[in-house]
Design an enzyme around this catalytic site. Structure first.
Site, PDB file in Angstrom:
ATOM      1  N   SER A   1       0.838  -1.191   0.000  1.00  0.00           N
ATOM      2  CA  SER A   1       0.000   0.000   0.000  1.00  0.00           C
ATOM      3  C   SER A   1       0.871   1.237   0.000  1.00  0.00           C
ATOM      4  CB  SER A   1      -0.950  -0.002   1.204  1.00  0.00           C
ATOM      5  OG  SER A   1      -0.210   0.116   2.396  1.00  0.00           O
ATOM      6  N   ASP A   2       0.285   2.333  -0.471  1.00  0.00           N
ATOM      7  CA  ASP A   2       1.022   3.588  -0.444  1.00  0.00           C
ATOM      8  C   ASP A   2       0.702   4.328   0.842  1.00  0.00           C
ATOM      9  OD1 ASP A   2      -1.529   4.468  -0.854  1.00  0.00           O
ATOM     10  OD2 ASP A   2      -1.179   5.303  -2.835  1.00  0.00           O
ATOM     11  N   LYS A   3       1.150   5.592   0.934  1.00  0.00           N
ATOM     12  CA  LYS A   3       0.982   6.319   2.193  1.00  0.00           C
ATOM     13  C   LYS A   3      -0.475   6.636   2.509  1.00  0.00           C
ATOM     14  CE  LYS A   3       1.928  10.755   0.022  1.00  0.00           C
ATOM     15  NZ  LYS A   3       2.842  11.857  -0.063  1.00  0.00           N
ATOM     16  N   THR A   4      -1.357   6.615   1.516  1.00  0.00           N
ATOM     17  CA  THR A   4      -2.775   6.870   1.780  1.00  0.00           C
ATOM     18  C   THR A   4      -3.526   5.603   2.156  1.00  0.00           C
ATOM     19  OG1 THR A   4      -3.374   6.578  -0.536  1.00  0.00           O
ATOM     20  CG2 THR A   4      -2.796   8.808   0.186  1.00  0.00           C
TER      21      THR A   4
ATOM     22  N   THR B   1      -3.962   2.981   0.033  1.00  0.00           N
ATOM     23  CA  THR B   1      -4.530   2.346  -1.153  1.00  0.00           C
ATOM     24  C   THR B   1      -3.773   1.049  -1.438  1.00  0.00           C
ATOM     25  OG1 THR B   1      -5.035   4.529  -2.015  1.00  0.00           O
ATOM     26  CG2 THR B   1      -5.132   2.681  -3.559  1.00  0.00           C
TER      27      THR B   1
END
Length: 136
Positions: A84-87, A89
């Site tokens: 996942s990325d920092k948000t 997602t």
């Protein structure tokens, strides 16, 4: 249960003799049992599925894996790596290196190992080999 109760009341307590006309009562008991079964199973199935999914979500919360929708734990339960990325997602479980900072040099392309010392080169190659999955 209905046929047992009817048999005890009719033949033991009232001491009546069996007659073929009483067979209709036993057929009605079978029809009632099948009706209860047909009605009860579809009503209880969603409850059983929801309880098992809620149990799975609770187990995943212990692993610090947040599941917002109950049906997502079926998919996430089989995952070995979650990307996942920092948000937050989720990605498709395939990570690729875009840039690397090795030995005080930023590399944005796959360059040769001319500026890297041999011991760092060896550790880098072994680390890539160990941390690569069969899907990458």
């Amino acid at each position: 249960i209905l046929s047992t109760k009817y048999t005890i009341n009719t033949y033991i307590i009232e001491e009546k003799q069996f007659q073929w006309s009483q067979l209709n009562e036993y057929i009605n008991f079978i029809i009632t049992g099948v009706t209860v079964l047909v009605v009860a199973v579809p009503e209880g199935l969603p409850l059983a599925v929801t309880l098992s999914l809620a149990y799975s979500v609770k187990k995943m919360m212990k692993d610090n894996n947040l599941v917002r929708h109950l049906d997502a734990c079926e998919t996430m339960g089989n995952a070995t790596a979650i990307c996942s990325d920092k948000t937050g997602t989720l990605t498709t479980n395939r990570m690729t290196v875009v840039q690397a900072y090795v030995c005080n040099k930023l590399a944005t392309t796959c360059a040769d190992f001319a500026h890297i010392p041999p011991e760092v080169e060896e550790k880098l190659i072994k680390s890539i080999a160990i941390n690569s999955a069969y899907t990458s």
